[in-house]
Write a protein that holds these residues in place. Structure first.
Motif, PDB file in Angstrom:
ATOM      1  N   ILE A  63      49.018   6.468  -4.210  1.00 40.68           N
ATOM      2  CA  ILE A  63      49.229   6.594  -2.760  1.00 40.68           C
ATOM      3  C   ILE A  63      48.307   7.655  -2.185  1.00 40.68           C
ATOM      4  O   ILE A  63      47.711   7.461  -1.113  1.00 40.68           O
ATOM      5  N   ALA A  64      48.169   8.761  -2.878  1.00 39.55           N
ATOM      6  CA  ALA A  64      47.254   9.809  -2.408  1.00 39.55           C
ATOM      7  C   ALA A  64      45.832   9.266  -2.302  1.00 39.55           C
ATOM      8  O   ALA A  64      45.122   9.537  -1.323  1.00 39.55           O
ATOM      9  N   ARG A  65      45.429   8.478  -3.273  1.00 35.35           N
ATOM     10  CA  ARG A  65      44.085   7.892  -3.247  1.00 35.35           C
ATOM     11  C   ARG A  65      43.916   6.991  -2.029  1.00 35.35           C
ATOM     12  O   ARG A  65      42.882   7.052  -1.326  1.00 35.35           O
ATOM     13  N   GLN A  66      44.908   6.172  -1.757  1.00 31.30           N
ATOM     14  CA  GLN A  66      44.840   5.277  -0.603  1.00 31.30           C
ATOM     15  C   GLN A  66      44.747   6.072   0.705  1.00 31.30           C
ATOM     16  O   GLN A  66      43.966   5.738   1.596  1.00 31.30           O
ATOM     17  N   LEU A  67      45.555   7.101   0.812  1.00 30.57           N
ATOM     18  CA  LEU A  67      45.571   7.896   2.042  1.00 30.57           C
ATOM     19  C   LEU A  67      44.237   8.603   2.264  1.00 30.57           C
ATOM     20  O   LEU A  67      43.716   8.646   3.386  1.00 30.57           O
ATOM     21  N   ILE A  68      43.672   9.149   1.198  1.00 31.14           N
ATOM     22  CA  ILE A  68      42.381   9.834   1.318  1.00 31.14           C
ATOM     23  C   ILE A  68      41.292   8.845   1.710  1.00 31.14           C
ATOM     24  O   ILE A  68      40.453   9.141   2.578  1.00 31.14           O
ATOM     25  N   ARG A  69      41.305   7.677   1.111  1.00 32.35           N
ATOM     26  CA  ARG A  69      40.312   6.659   1.476  1.00 32.35           C
ATOM     27  C   ARG A  69      40.457   6.227   2.928  1.00 32.35           C
ATOM     28  O   ARG A  69      39.483   5.829   3.569  1.00 32.35           O
ATOM     29  N   ALA A  70      41.686   6.334   3.439  1.00 32.35           N
ATOM     30  CA  ALA A  70      41.937   5.959   4.836  1.00 32.35           C
ATOM     31  C   ALA A  70      41.642   7.100   5.810  1.00 32.35           C
ATOM     32  O   ALA A  70      41.836   6.949   7.013  1.00 32.35           O
ATOM     33  N   GLY A  71      41.216   8.236   5.272  1.00 35.09           N
ATOM     34  CA  GLY A  71      40.833   9.339   6.155  1.00 35.09           C
ATOM     35  C   GLY A  71      41.798  10.500   6.214  1.00 35.09           C
ATOM     36  O   GLY A  71      41.685  11.361   7.102  1.00 35.09           O
ATOM     37  N   ALA A  72      42.753  10.582   5.291  1.00 33.55           N
ATOM     38  CA  ALA A  72      43.695  11.700   5.302  1.00 33.55           C
ATOM     39  C   ALA A  72      42.958  13.013   5.082  1.00 33.55           C
ATOM     40  O   ALA A  72      42.054  13.106   4.262  1.00 33.55           O
ATOM     41  N   ASP A  73      43.373  14.029   5.813  1.00 28.96           N
ATOM     42  CA  ASP A  73      42.750  15.351   5.770  1.00 28.96           C
ATOM     43  C   ASP A  73      43.331  16.142   4.598  1.00 28.96           C
ATOM     44  O   ASP A  73      44.513  16.493   4.595  1.00 28.96           O
ATOM     45  N   VAL A  74      42.500  16.466   3.622  1.00 29.57           N
ATOM     46  CA  VAL A  74      42.978  17.169   2.425  1.00 29.57           C
ATOM     47  C   VAL A  74      43.269  18.645   2.706  1.00 29.57           C
ATOM     48  O   VAL A  74      43.846  19.337   1.864  1.00 29.57           O
ATOM     49  N   ASN A  75      42.866  19.133   3.886  1.00 28.49           N
ATOM     50  CA  ASN A  75      43.108  20.532   4.255  1.00 28.49           C
ATOM     51  C   ASN A  75      44.187  20.701   5.325  1.00 28.49           C
ATOM     52  O   ASN A  75      44.424  21.814   5.792  1.00 28.49           O
ATOM     53  N   GLN A  76      44.852  19.612   5.706  1.00 24.04           N
ATOM     54  CA  GLN A  76      45.868  19.680   6.755  1.00 24.04           C
ATOM     55  C   GLN A  76      47.088  20.447   6.251  1.00 24.04           C
ATOM     56  O   GLN A  76      47.774  20.019   5.328  1.00 24.04           O
ATOM     57  N   ALA A  77      47.359  21.598   6.869  1.00 24.41           N
ATOM     58  CA  ALA A  77      48.419  22.482   6.385  1.00 24.41           C
ATOM     59  C   ALA A  77      49.722  22.256   7.130  1.00 24.41           C
ATOM     60  O   ALA A  77      49.732  21.881   8.306  1.00 24.41           O
ATOM     61  N   ASP A  78      50.822  22.513   6.429  1.00 25.25           N
ATOM     62  CA  ASP A  78      52.138  22.399   7.048  1.00 25.25           C
ATOM     63  C   ASP A  78      52.581  23.739   7.608  1.00 25.25           C
ATOM     64  O   ASP A  78      51.797  24.694   7.714  1.00 25.25           O
ATOM     65  N   ALA A  79      53.847  23.849   7.962  1.00 24.14           N
ATOM     66  CA  ALA A  79      54.351  25.051   8.627  1.00 24.14           C
ATOM     67  C   ALA A  79      54.318  26.286   7.734  1.00 24.14           C
ATOM     68  O   ALA A  79      54.340  27.415   8.223  1.00 24.14           O
ATOM     69  N   ILE A  80      54.273  26.096   6.412  1.00 26.86           N
ATOM     70  CA  ILE A  80      54.223  27.255   5.519  1.00 26.86           C
ATOM     71  C   ILE A  80      52.855  27.350   4.823  1.00 26.86           C
ATOM     72  O   ILE A  80      52.722  27.957   3.763  1.00 26.86           O
ATOM     73  N   HIS A  81      51.849  26.750   5.450  1.00 23.42           N
ATOM     74  CA  HIS A  81      50.444  26.892   5.033  1.00 23.42           C
ATOM     75  C   HIS A  81      50.096  26.204   3.712  1.00 23.42           C
ATOM     76  O   HIS A  81      49.121  26.566   3.067  1.00 23.42           O
TER      77      HIS A  81
END
Length: 211
Positions: A63-81
Protein backbone atom coordinates in the motif's frame (compact mmCIF):
# COMPACT_ATOMS: atom_id res chain seq x y z
CA UNK A 1 -12.94 10.58 12.27
CA UNK A 2 -12.97 14.20 11.17
CA UNK A 3 -10.98 15.08 8.06
CA UNK A 4 -8.82 17.96 6.93
CA UNK A 5 -10.31 18.46 3.52
CA UNK A 6 -8.36 18.72 0.31
CA UNK A 7 -9.64 18.22 -3.21
CA UNK A 8 -12.20 15.54 -3.81
CA UNK A 9 -15.16 14.35 -1.82
CA UNK A 10 -15.28 13.49 1.85
CA UNK A 11 -16.53 10.07 0.83
CA UNK A 12 -13.47 9.35 -1.35
CA UNK A 13 -11.14 10.51 1.40
CA UNK A 14 -12.83 8.35 4.00
CA UNK A 15 -12.76 5.30 1.75
CA UNK A 16 -9.04 5.69 1.09
CA UNK A 17 -8.14 6.09 4.76
CA UNK A 18 -10.29 3.13 5.72
CA UNK A 19 -8.79 0.95 2.99
CA UNK A 20 -5.29 1.77 4.23
CA UNK A 21 -6.28 1.09 7.85
CA UNK A 22 -7.70 -2.30 6.88
CA UNK A 23 -4.67 -3.22 4.78
CA UNK A 24 -6.91 -3.62 1.74
CA UNK A 25 -4.33 -3.33 -1.02
CA UNK A 26 -6.80 -4.15 -3.78
CA UNK A 27 -9.19 -1.43 -2.63
CA UNK A 28 -6.40 1.13 -2.47
CA UNK A 29 -5.37 0.16 -6.00
CA UNK A 30 -8.95 0.55 -7.17
CA UNK A 31 -9.26 4.01 -5.61
CA UNK A 32 -5.94 5.23 -7.00
CA UNK A 33 -6.72 3.91 -10.49
CA UNK A 34 -9.10 6.86 -10.83
CA UNK A 35 -6.86 9.86 -11.50
CA UNK A 36 -9.45 12.16 -9.95
CA UNK A 37 -9.20 10.24 -6.70
CA UNK A 38 -5.44 10.75 -6.59
CA UNK A 39 -6.08 14.27 -5.34
CA UNK A 40 -6.93 12.67 -2.00
CA UNK A 41 -3.57 10.92 -1.60
CA UNK A 42 -2.19 13.57 0.77
CA UNK A 43 -5.31 14.11 2.88
CA UNK A 44 -5.01 13.96 6.65
CA UNK A 45 -7.18 12.87 9.55
CA UNK A 46 -7.73 14.91 12.70
CA UNK A 47 -4.27 13.92 14.00
CA UNK A 48 -2.73 15.09 10.75
CA UNK A 49 -1.96 11.53 9.66
CA UNK A 50 -1.89 10.92 5.93
CA UNK A 51 -2.72 7.58 4.26
CA UNK A 52 1.01 7.00 3.74
CA UNK A 53 1.80 7.68 7.39
CA UNK A 54 -0.88 5.18 8.45
CA UNK A 55 0.50 2.63 5.98
CA UNK A 56 3.95 3.16 7.48
CA UNK A 57 2.69 2.70 11.06
CA UNK A 58 1.02 -0.56 10.02
CA UNK A 59 3.93 -1.64 7.78
CA UNK A 60 1.64 -2.11 4.77
CA UNK A 61 4.47 -2.20 2.24
CA UNK A 62 2.47 -2.71 -0.95
CA UNK A 63 0.00 0.00 0.00
CA UNK A 64 2.83 2.39 0.80
CA UNK A 65 4.33 1.67 -2.62
CA UNK A 66 1.03 2.40 -4.34
CA UNK A 67 0.55 5.65 -2.43
CA UNK A 68 4.06 6.88 -3.20
CA UNK A 69 3.63 6.07 -6.88
CA UNK A 70 0.40 8.07 -6.78
CA UNK A 71 2.24 11.10 -5.41
CA UNK A 72 2.08 10.71 -1.63
CA UNK A 73 4.41 13.11 0.17
CA UNK A 74 7.02 11.13 2.14
CA UNK A 75 7.76 14.23 4.27
CA UNK A 76 4.17 15.12 5.21
CA UNK A 77 4.19 15.43 9.00
CA UNK A 78 1.36 14.89 11.44
CA UNK A 79 0.49 16.85 14.58
CA UNK A 80 3.41 15.35 16.52
CA UNK A 81 5.95 15.84 13.71
CA UNK A 82 6.07 12.26 12.46
CA UNK A 83 6.40 11.86 8.71
CA UNK A 84 6.45 8.62 6.70
CA UNK A 85 10.22 8.96 6.31
CA UNK A 86 10.94 9.73 9.96
CA UNK A 87 8.55 7.06 11.20
CA UNK A 88 9.95 4.40 8.89
CA UNK A 89 13.38 5.02 10.38
CA UNK A 90 12.16 5.12 13.97
CA UNK A 91 10.05 1.96 13.65
CA UNK A 92 12.46 -0.07 11.55
CA UNK A 93 10.22 -0.19 8.46
CA UNK A 94 13.15 -0.93 6.18
CA UNK A 95 11.32 -1.44 2.87
CA UNK A 96 9.17 1.65 3.30
CA UNK A 97 12.24 3.61 4.38
CA UNK A 98 13.97 2.66 1.14
CA UNK A 99 10.97 3.92 -0.81
CA UNK A 100 10.95 7.25 1.04
CA UNK A 101 14.66 7.74 0.41
CA UNK A 102 14.10 7.08 -3.29
CA UNK A 103 11.28 9.61 -3.39
CA UNK A 104 12.57 12.80 -1.84
CA UNK A 105 12.98 12.12 1.88
CA UNK A 106 14.29 15.19 3.69
CA UNK A 107 17.37 13.85 5.48
CA UNK A 108 17.55 16.95 7.69
CA UNK A 109 13.97 16.73 8.92
CA UNK A 110 13.53 16.09 12.63
CA UNK A 111 10.95 14.55 14.94
CA UNK A 112 9.36 16.13 18.01
CA UNK A 113 12.54 15.45 19.98
CA UNK A 114 14.66 17.26 17.42
CA UNK A 115 16.17 14.02 16.20
CA UNK A 116 16.80 12.79 12.68
CA UNK A 117 15.55 9.37 11.57
CA UNK A 118 18.97 7.98 12.47
CA UNK A 119 18.77 8.69 16.21
CA UNK A 120 15.79 6.48 17.15
CA UNK A 121 17.01 3.83 14.71
CA UNK A 122 20.30 3.71 16.62
CA UNK A 123 18.44 3.64 19.94
CA UNK A 124 16.43 0.58 18.87
CA UNK A 125 19.41 -1.24 17.38
CA UNK A 126 17.99 -1.38 13.86
CA UNK A 127 21.27 -2.28 12.20
CA UNK A 128 20.12 -2.32 8.57
CA UNK A 129 18.11 0.86 9.00
CA UNK A 130 21.14 2.61 10.48
CA UNK A 131 23.29 1.30 7.64
CA UNK A 132 20.84 2.58 5.04
CA UNK A 133 20.45 6.02 6.62
CA UNK A 134 24.19 6.52 6.94
CA UNK A 135 24.67 5.49 3.32
CA UNK A 136 21.99 8.01 2.34
CA UNK A 137 23.98 10.73 4.08
CA UNK A 138 22.22 11.41 7.37
CA UNK A 139 24.54 13.31 9.72
CA UNK A 140 25.80 10.94 12.46
CA UNK A 141 26.66 13.91 14.68
CA UNK A 142 23.29 15.63 14.71
CA UNK A 143 22.34 16.59 18.28
CA UNK A 144 18.69 16.39 19.36
CA UNK A 145 16.84 18.50 21.92
CA UNK A 146 18.03 16.18 24.71
CA UNK A 147 21.64 16.87 23.83
CA UNK A 148 22.22 13.40 22.37
CA UNK A 149 23.51 12.11 19.06
CA UNK A 150 22.74 8.70 17.57
CA UNK A 151 25.90 7.42 19.24
CA UNK A 152 24.76 8.63 22.66
CA UNK A 153 21.36 6.99 22.29
CA UNK A 154 22.91 3.72 21.11
CA UNK A 155 24.61 3.64 24.52
CA UNK A 156 22.26 5.36 26.95
CA UNK A 157 19.03 3.76 25.76
CA UNK A 158 20.27 0.25 25.05
CA UNK A 159 21.54 -2.88 26.75
CA UNK A 160 24.81 -2.74 24.83
CA UNK A 161 24.09 -6.06 23.12
CA UNK A 162 25.29 -7.31 19.70
CA UNK A 163 22.88 -5.21 17.63
CA UNK A 164 23.89 -2.00 19.40
CA UNK A 165 27.55 -2.94 19.14
CA UNK A 166 27.15 -3.18 15.37
CA UNK A 167 25.26 0.11 15.31
CA UNK A 168 28.12 1.70 17.24
CA UNK A 169 30.65 0.39 14.72
CA UNK A 170 28.61 1.72 11.81
CA UNK A 171 28.30 5.15 13.40
CA UNK A 172 32.03 5.32 14.08
CA UNK A 173 32.83 4.25 10.52
CA UNK A 174 30.54 7.03 9.29
CA UNK A 175 32.41 9.66 11.30
CA UNK A 176 30.53 9.86 14.58
CA UNK A 177 32.48 11.86 17.16
CA UNK A 178 33.37 9.38 19.92
CA UNK A 179 34.43 12.19 22.25
CA UNK A 180 31.42 14.47 21.91
CA UNK A 181 29.99 14.94 25.43
CA UNK A 182 26.32 14.98 26.27
CA UNK A 183 24.55 17.95 27.84
CA UNK A 184 26.00 17.04 31.26
CA UNK A 185 29.51 16.97 29.84
CA UNK A 186 29.82 13.15 29.95
CA UNK A 187 31.61 11.48 27.04
CA UNK A 188 30.39 8.28 25.34
CA UNK A 189 33.11 6.07 26.87
CA UNK A 190 32.13 7.12 30.37
CA UNK A 191 28.47 6.55 29.54
CA UNK A 192 29.24 3.01 28.40
CA UNK A 193 31.34 2.27 31.46
CA UNK A 194 28.65 3.60 33.78
CA UNK A 195 26.28 1.04 32.28
CA UNK A 196 28.82 -1.84 32.43
CA UNK A 197 28.72 -2.11 28.64
CA UNK A 198 32.14 -3.74 28.34
CA UNK A 199 31.99 -4.49 24.61
CA UNK A 200 30.67 -1.04 23.77
CA UNK A 201 33.46 0.53 25.81
CA UNK A 202 36.07 -1.56 24.00
CA UNK A 203 34.75 -0.46 20.60
CA UNK A 204 34.92 3.17 21.70
CA UNK A 205 38.41 2.82 23.13
CA UNK A 206 39.65 1.28 19.87
CA UNK A 207 38.21 4.32 18.06
CA UNK A 208 40.14 6.73 20.29
CA UNK A 209 37.46 7.58 22.81
CA UNK A 210 38.51 9.21 26.07
CA UNK A 211 36.64 8.92 29.41
Amino acid sequence: MSLILGSGSVGAQTVLLEAVEQGDSAKVREILSDKRARTTVNIADDQGQSPLLRATWLNHIDIARQLIRAGADVNQADAIHDSPYLLAGAQGRLEILRMTLENGADLRSVNRYGGTALIPAAEHGYVEVVRLLLKAGVDPNHVNYLGWTALHEAIVLSDGGPAHQEVLRLLIQAGADVNLPDRQGVRPLSLARQRSQTEMAEILEQAGARP
